[in-house]
Design a protein around this motif. Structure first.
Motif, PDB file in Angstrom:
ATOM      1  N   LEU A 187      -7.269   4.912   3.254  1.00 54.87           N
ATOM      2  CA  LEU A 187      -8.160   3.884   2.725  1.00 54.87           C
ATOM      3  C   LEU A 187      -7.853   2.542   3.361  1.00 54.87           C
ATOM      4  O   LEU A 187      -8.768   1.779   3.712  1.00 54.87           O
ATOM      5  CB  LEU A 187      -8.023   3.807   1.203  1.00 54.87           C
ATOM      6  N   TRP A 188      -6.560   2.239   3.518  1.00 50.56           N
ATOM      7  CA  TRP A 188      -6.169   0.988   4.173  1.00 50.56           C
ATOM      8  C   TRP A 188      -6.747   0.935   5.591  1.00 50.56           C
ATOM      9  O   TRP A 188      -7.302  -0.089   6.005  1.00 50.56           O
ATOM     10  CB  TRP A 188      -4.646   0.887   4.228  1.00 50.56           C
ATOM     11  N   TRP A 198      -7.069  -6.038  -3.720  1.00 49.80           N
ATOM     12  CA  TRP A 198      -7.915  -5.170  -4.537  1.00 49.80           C
ATOM     13  C   TRP A 198      -8.760  -6.001  -5.488  1.00 49.80           C
ATOM     14  O   TRP A 198      -8.297  -6.988  -6.063  1.00 49.80           O
ATOM     15  CB  TRP A 198      -7.056  -4.204  -5.353  1.00 49.80           C
ATOM     16  N   CYS A 231      -0.256   7.286  -0.108  1.00 52.27           N
ATOM     17  CA  CYS A 231      -1.483   8.002  -0.461  1.00 52.27           C
ATOM     18  C   CYS A 231      -2.737   7.200  -0.131  1.00 52.27           C
ATOM     19  O   CYS A 231      -3.828   7.775  -0.014  1.00 52.27           O
ATOM     20  CB  CYS A 231      -1.464   8.381  -1.948  1.00 52.27           C
ATOM     21  N   ASP A 232      -2.582   5.879   0.031  1.00 48.40           N
ATOM     22  CA  ASP A 232      -3.727   5.023   0.334  1.00 48.40           C
ATOM     23  C   ASP A 232      -3.771   4.589   1.799  1.00 48.40           C
ATOM     24  O   ASP A 232      -4.577   3.726   2.163  1.00 48.40           O
ATOM     25  CB  ASP A 232      -3.711   3.774  -0.562  1.00 48.40           C
ATOM     26  N   TYR A 233      -2.934   5.173   2.646  1.00 49.58           N
ATOM     27  CA  TYR A 233      -2.975   4.809   4.071  1.00 49.58           C
ATOM     28  C   TYR A 233      -4.355   5.031   4.688  1.00 49.58           C
ATOM     29  O   TYR A 233      -4.853   4.167   5.425  1.00 49.58           O
ATOM     30  CB  TYR A 233      -1.918   5.593   4.851  1.00 49.58           C
ATOM     31  N   VAL A 280       0.842  -1.190   0.000  1.00 53.80           N
ATOM     32  CA  VAL A 280       0.000   0.000   0.000  1.00 53.80           C
ATOM     33  C   VAL A 280       0.881   1.246   0.000  1.00 53.80           C
ATOM     34  O   VAL A 280       1.781   1.379   0.827  1.00 53.80           O
ATOM     35  CB  VAL A 280      -0.928   0.005   1.232  1.00 53.80           C
ATOM     36  N   ASP A 281       0.639   2.136  -0.942  1.00 53.25           N
ATOM     37  CA  ASP A 281       1.361   3.411  -1.002  1.00 53.25           C
ATOM     38  C   ASP A 281       0.837   4.362   0.062  1.00 53.25           C
ATOM     39  O   ASP A 281      -0.307   4.249   0.523  1.00 53.25           O
ATOM     40  CB  ASP A 281       1.201   4.053  -2.380  1.00 53.25           C
ATOM     41  N   THR A 310     -10.488   0.376   5.579  1.00 53.52           N
ATOM     42  CA  THR A 310     -10.810  -0.981   5.123  1.00 53.52           C
ATOM     43  C   THR A 310     -10.566  -1.989   6.234  1.00 53.52           C
ATOM     44  O   THR A 310     -11.393  -2.886   6.469  1.00 53.52           O
ATOM     45  CB  THR A 310      -9.967  -1.348   3.888  1.00 53.52           C
ATOM     46  N   ASP A 358     -10.558  -1.570  -8.811  1.00 55.49           N
ATOM     47  CA  ASP A 358     -10.130  -0.349  -8.135  1.00 55.49           C
ATOM     48  C   ASP A 358     -10.553  -0.299  -6.674  1.00 55.49           C
ATOM     49  O   ASP A 358     -10.296   0.684  -5.983  1.00 55.49           O
ATOM     50  CB  ASP A 358     -10.706   0.883  -8.859  1.00 55.49           C
ATOM     51  N   GLU A 359     -11.199  -1.352  -6.188  1.00 58.50           N
ATOM     52  CA  GLU A 359     -11.724  -1.361  -4.824  1.00 58.50           C
ATOM     53  C   GLU A 359     -10.814  -2.146  -3.896  1.00 58.50           C
ATOM     54  O   GLU A 359     -10.507  -3.319  -4.147  1.00 58.50           O
ATOM     55  CB  GLU A 359     -13.126  -1.981  -4.795  1.00 58.50           C
ATOM     56  N   MET A 360     -10.369  -1.508  -2.804  1.00 56.01           N
ATOM     57  CA  MET A 360      -9.630  -2.222  -1.775  1.00 56.01           C
ATOM     58  C   MET A 360     -10.610  -3.030  -0.933  1.00 56.01           C
ATOM     59  O   MET A 360     -11.571  -2.478  -0.394  1.00 56.01           O
ATOM     60  CB  MET A 360      -8.857  -1.247  -0.880  1.00 56.01           C
TER      61      MET A 360
END
Length: 281
Positions: free
Chosen positions: A146-147, A181, A142-144, A139-140, A150, A184-186
């Protein structure tokens, strides 16, 4: 390496990643959640006063560098009383409990609750590949956020405040977050914490909509490979002990991937006013 040594490494790694999840939160997040942390007696003491789940207030990692004593538990309880915590869980490996533990429990009103199973495995013997139709990758930054959301949704926890806490912690260099994923959905989240020779698997959760599609096993494999690349010799994890006639899919997946149960660790619940001393004062 002896089992007690491996157990000590695993307990220390778990205590440290829990400490980092909470202690590295921003001042605003700490105020919102009522977070307080302390290192006591070789372990960590964590309080999240406004956590409605009750999960994040816990004390663990004890008995590794210093013995568990009555005085230590007195100090833990004093910490939670000072923080006005509505409750907490004390987690101590069974081999680290002192002979007078029943008396300590009586004094402070500690009661047994759902036990966990600690698992370990040599990295070289843990599966590092697993087939799934989902995309598994690190996970990059920028997606922390979202992670974090989730993972919490997968555990059935609220995201308010807690999502900020988890996302902010991922900047710690020991954390290596991964996700599954579907396009495009985590749909699933998992983390690896690198702590010396140990890679500690944690925060693994899959959304209800995507369970039974191999996400967890694939995330175990991806993190095992990452742990090997980071120089870890051991992988460890912990998960709930299933009740009689029940199955814990996380336990099944961990064992199938090459980890083995090391011991069952009883959780001990504390609540304010539960000790015999406070009742008589």
């Amino acid at each position: 390496m002896r089992e007690d040594e491996i157990g000590s490494l695993a307990e220390a790694a778990e205590a440290e990643f829990m400490y980092q999840y909470e202690s590295t939160a921003s001042p605003a997040t700490k105020r919102a959640l009522g977070i307080a942390t302390a290192r006591i007696g070789g372990g960590v003491c964590l309080s999240v006063r406004h956590d409605v789940t009750g999960y994040w207030s816990k004390a663990l990692g004890f008995g590794v560098t210093e013995p568990v004593t009555e005085e230590l538990v007195d100090e833990l309880v004093a910490f939670y009383l000072a923080e006005k915590a509505p409750g907490a869980v004390i987690q101590i490996a069974p081999a680290r409990l002192p002979e007078d533990w029943p008396e300590i429990c009586r004094r402070h009103g500690l009661t047994p609750t759902s036990p966990w199973i600690k698992l370990v495995g040599a990295v070289d013997y843990v599966q590092m590949s697993h087939t799934t139709d989902l995309s598994i990758r690190p996970v990059d930054a920028c997606d922390y956020p979202l992670w974090a959301s989730t993972a919490l949704r997968g555990f059935g926890m609220p995201t308010d405040g807690l999502s900020d806490m988890l996302a902010e912690a991922l900047a710690h260099p020991g954390f290596r977050p991964f996700a599954a994923w579907d396009g495009d959905e985590m749909v699933a989240a998992a983390n690896l914490f690198v702590h010396g020779p140990v890679g500690s698997l944690n925060a693994t959760a899959t959304l209800d909509t995507h369970r039974n599609r191999g996400a967890q096993s694939a995330l175990i494999a991806a993190r095992a490979k990452e742990a090997a690349n980071a120089g870890c010799r051991w992988l460890c994890a912990e998960t709930g002990k299933p009740g009689d006639g029940e199955v814990n899919p996380s336990l099944t997946n961990l064992v199938r991937s090459g980890l083995r149960p090391l011991y069952e660790r009883q959780n001990w619940a504390w609540s304010p006013g539960g000790s015999t001393e406070s009742e008589g004062s």
